[in-house]
Structures are given as C-alpha cells and as structure tokens.
Design a protein around this motif. Structure first.
Motif, PDB file in Angstrom:
ATOM      1  N   UNK A 122       0.843  -1.197   0.000  1.00  0.00           N
ATOM      2  CA  UNK A 122       0.000   0.000   0.000  1.00  0.00           C
ATOM      3  C   UNK A 122       0.876   1.245   0.000  1.00  0.00           C
ATOM      4  N   UNK A 123       0.237   2.348  -0.422  1.00  0.00           N
ATOM      5  CA  UNK A 123       0.830   3.681  -0.257  1.00  0.00           C
ATOM      6  C   UNK A 123       0.075   4.359   0.872  1.00  0.00           C
ATOM      7  N   UNK A 124       0.811   5.056   1.729  1.00  0.00           N
ATOM      8  CA  UNK A 124       0.226   5.749   2.876  1.00  0.00           C
ATOM      9  C   UNK A 124       0.570   7.233   2.757  1.00  0.00           C
ATOM     10  N   UNK A 125      -0.465   8.078   2.912  1.00  0.00           N
ATOM     11  CA  UNK A 125      -0.282   9.517   2.767  1.00  0.00           C
ATOM     12  C   UNK A 125      -0.699  10.254   4.026  1.00  0.00           C
ATOM     13  N   UNK A 126       0.072  11.275   4.372  1.00  0.00           N
ATOM     14  CA  UNK A 126      -0.321  12.146   5.474  1.00  0.00           C
ATOM     15  C   UNK A 126      -1.512  12.997   5.031  1.00  0.00           C
ATOM     16  N   UNK A 127      -2.215  13.614   5.981  1.00  0.00           N
ATOM     17  CA  UNK A 127      -3.357  14.451   5.607  1.00  0.00           C
ATOM     18  C   UNK A 127      -2.944  15.557   4.634  1.00  0.00           C
ATOM     19  N   UNK A 128      -3.882  15.885   3.719  1.00  0.00           N
ATOM     20  CA  UNK A 128      -3.655  16.999   2.821  1.00  0.00           C
ATOM     21  C   UNK A 128      -3.006  16.652   1.494  1.00  0.00           C
ATOM     22  N   UNK A 129      -2.647  15.394   1.273  1.00  0.00           N
ATOM     23  CA  UNK A 129      -2.013  15.037  -0.003  1.00  0.00           C
ATOM     24  C   UNK A 129      -3.050  14.489  -0.976  1.00  0.00           C
ATOM     25  N   UNK A 130      -3.706  13.413  -0.636  1.00  0.00           N
ATOM     26  CA  UNK A 130      -4.751  12.847  -1.493  1.00  0.00           C
ATOM     27  C   UNK A 130      -6.128  13.363  -1.093  1.00  0.00           C
ATOM     28  N   UNK A 131      -6.360  13.462   0.203  1.00  0.00           N
ATOM     29  CA  UNK A 131      -7.613  13.951   0.775  1.00  0.00           C
ATOM     30  C   UNK A 131      -7.248  14.884   1.922  1.00  0.00           C
ATOM     31  N   UNK A 132      -8.240  15.559   2.483  1.00  0.00           N
ATOM     32  CA  UNK A 132      -7.988  16.380   3.672  1.00  0.00           C
ATOM     33  C   UNK A 132      -7.468  15.493   4.808  1.00  0.00           C
ATOM     34  N   UNK A 133      -8.002  14.255   4.866  1.00  0.00           N
ATOM     35  CA  UNK A 133      -7.580  13.298   5.887  1.00  0.00           C
ATOM     36  C   UNK A 133      -6.355  12.511   5.395  1.00  0.00           C
ATOM     37  N   UNK A 134      -5.751  11.773   6.299  1.00  0.00           N
ATOM     38  CA  UNK A 134      -4.714  10.809   5.901  1.00  0.00           C
ATOM     39  C   UNK A 134      -5.371   9.772   4.996  1.00  0.00           C
ATOM     40  N   UNK A 135      -4.573   9.078   4.199  1.00  0.00           N
ATOM     41  CA  UNK A 135      -5.177   8.097   3.309  1.00  0.00           C
ATOM     42  C   UNK A 135      -4.242   6.926   3.020  1.00  0.00           C
ATOM     43  N   UNK A 136      -4.877   5.854   2.571  1.00  0.00           N
ATOM     44  CA  UNK A 136      -4.189   4.631   2.162  1.00  0.00           C
ATOM     45  C   UNK A 136      -4.665   4.335   0.746  1.00  0.00           C
ATOM     46  N   UNK A 137      -3.738   3.996  -0.136  1.00  0.00           N
ATOM     47  CA  UNK A 137      -4.118   3.727  -1.515  1.00  0.00           C
ATOM     48  C   UNK A 137      -3.247   2.681  -2.164  1.00  0.00           C
ATOM     49  N   UNK A 138      -3.593   2.362  -3.427  1.00  0.00           N
ATOM     50  CA  UNK A 138      -2.893   1.347  -4.213  1.00  0.00           C
ATOM     51  C   UNK A 138      -2.778   0.052  -3.406  1.00  0.00           C
ATOM     52  N   UNK A 139      -3.890  -0.302  -2.759  1.00  0.00           N
ATOM     53  CA  UNK A 139      -3.944  -1.515  -1.933  1.00  0.00           C
ATOM     54  C   UNK A 139      -3.941  -2.715  -2.875  1.00  0.00           C
ATOM     55  N   UNK A 140      -2.922  -3.560  -2.757  1.00  0.00           N
ATOM     56  CA  UNK A 140      -2.800  -4.669  -3.697  1.00  0.00           C
ATOM     57  C   UNK A 140      -2.154  -5.876  -3.022  1.00  0.00           C
ATOM     58  N   UNK A 141      -2.720  -7.047  -3.311  1.00  0.00           N
ATOM     59  CA  UNK A 141      -2.079  -8.294  -2.894  1.00  0.00           C
ATOM     60  C   UNK A 141      -1.773  -9.108  -4.140  1.00  0.00           C
ATOM     61  N   UNK A 142      -0.668  -9.782  -4.094  1.00  0.00           N
ATOM     62  CA  UNK A 142      -0.239 -10.634  -5.197  1.00  0.00           C
ATOM     63  C   UNK A 142      -1.206 -11.809  -5.337  1.00  0.00           C
ATOM     64  N   UNK A 143      -1.444 -12.259  -6.575  1.00  0.00           N
ATOM     65  CA  UNK A 143      -2.236 -13.485  -6.746  1.00  0.00           C
ATOM     66  C   UNK A 143      -1.674 -14.650  -5.933  1.00  0.00           C
ATOM     67  N   UNK A 144      -0.379 -14.651  -5.666  1.00  0.00           N
ATOM     68  CA  UNK A 144       0.250 -15.720  -4.870  1.00  0.00           C
ATOM     69  C   UNK A 144      -0.258 -15.738  -3.425  1.00  0.00           C
ATOM     70  N   UNK A 145      -0.760 -14.585  -2.943  1.00  0.00           N
ATOM     71  CA  UNK A 145      -1.141 -14.466  -1.532  1.00  0.00           C
ATOM     72  C   UNK A 145      -2.649 -14.427  -1.315  1.00  0.00           C
ATOM     73  N   UNK A 146      -3.422 -14.514  -2.363  1.00  0.00           N
ATOM     74  CA  UNK A 146      -4.873 -14.405  -2.232  1.00  0.00           C
ATOM     75  C   UNK A 146      -5.433 -15.585  -1.446  1.00  0.00           C
ATOM     76  N   UNK A 147      -6.429 -15.288  -0.613  1.00  0.00           N
ATOM     77  CA  UNK A 147      -7.075 -16.329   0.169  1.00  0.00           C
ATOM     78  C   UNK A 147      -6.323 -16.720   1.427  1.00  0.00           C
ATOM     79  N   UNK A 148      -5.241 -16.005   1.727  1.00  0.00           N
ATOM     80  CA  UNK A 148      -4.432 -16.335   2.909  1.00  0.00           C
ATOM     81  C   UNK A 148      -4.651 -15.375   4.067  1.00  0.00           C
ATOM     82  N   UNK A 149      -5.503 -14.358   3.849  1.00  0.00           N
ATOM     83  CA  UNK A 149      -5.661 -13.318   4.862  1.00  0.00           C
ATOM     84  C   UNK A 149      -4.669 -12.189   4.693  1.00  0.00           C
TER      85      UNK A 149
END
Length: 153
Positions: free
Chosen positions: A67-94
């Motif tokens: 993931x990418x993590x942003x402090x407040x004021x960069x993507x939104x007024x609030x802090x944010x998390x983006x580009x949330x991605x899991x590899x197909x190798x890790x799917x279904x594992x939690x």
C-alpha cells in the motif's frame, strides 16, 4: 522489519526504496491493476514521491502485499491509504486483511490516531467496512471501475 502472520513488513519513503523494491512495487501494481483488472490507466501519478510505501514480503523476499500511505492533505484532507494490492500468490491467505491492519497501524504510528479516507473499489465495500471504514460518497467511476469514498473516523 516485523513479522506478522508469516509476512515480513517494511515501510519506506520513496527516496529510501531500493531500485529492486521499486521495480517489485511497480511490477505488482501493473500485474494487478492494469493486466488482471484489464484497466489501461496512468498508475505513475507523481504521488509515489509523497507516500510511505508499505511492503509485505515472504521469507524469499517476494512482494506479496503493498500500500501507499499519505499524510493528511495530499490525497484527501484526511490521511489516506491507496494502491492496496495483494499478489495473486497471496490471495485467500488473509494477506489483504493483514495488509490493511498493518497499513492503519503504520499510518497511526507516523501521523497519530486520525481519520483515514480511502477511494475503494465498490465491490470491496464489505471488506473495508469490516475494518472500520464507512461509505461517505455515492458510487463514482474511476478508470472504468466503480469506486466509493470511505472514511475510518
């Protein structure tokens, strides 16, 4: 580096990433967001330089979650998390839940316990709701995919 459920977590600023780490991040994002989701879009958006990059790898060093993590004021007024991605190798594992829990913990460690806003793919609404996020917008289209904004107060 901390181990969580077999995952090894690292968080780095853009300038601290090695070329190998950056390549693995961009490769995973292209594999999932462009190829798997069949979505031609500009992933490189000049925001990576402003983000903290959370990487979850296995013991062999393969990038399984990110993931990418942003402090407040960069993507939104609030802090944010983006580009949330899991590899197909890790799917279904939690790995996805562990990734988001680790992302929230890292964000709070760096910026305090503050509201977090995300732009979520609509089909993942239930998943993000289970992590304390609440829908705050109507559905909107982003790169041909239905999204909603969600806030974790």
């Amino acid at each position: 580096m901390a181990k969580l459920d077999g995952m090894i977590w690292k968080i780095k600023s853009f300038d601290a990433l090695t070329t190998q780490e950056l390549y693995a991040i961009l490769r995973l994002r292209a594999e999932v967001f462009v190829v798997e989701q069949n979505c031609a879009y500009q992933d490189l958006d000049n925001s990576d330089q402003k983000a903290l990059h959370l990487m979850g790898t296995d013991e062999e060093g393969r990038l399984l979650a990110y993931t990418r993590i942003f402090e407040p004021g960069i993507k939104f007024a609030e802090a944010s998390i983006g580009r949330v991605v899991t590899s197909p190798l890790a799917r279904g594992t939690g790995a996805g839940r562990a990734l988001m829990e680790q992302s929230v913990a890292e964000l709070q460690q760096h910026f305090g316990v503050i509201p977090i806003r995300i732009g979520a793919q609509q089909y993942l609404q239930r998943f993000y709701t289970s992590l304390g996020f609440e829908q705050t917008s109507d559905t909107y289209m982003e790169d041909g995919i239905p999204h909603i904004e969600m806030l974790r107060p």
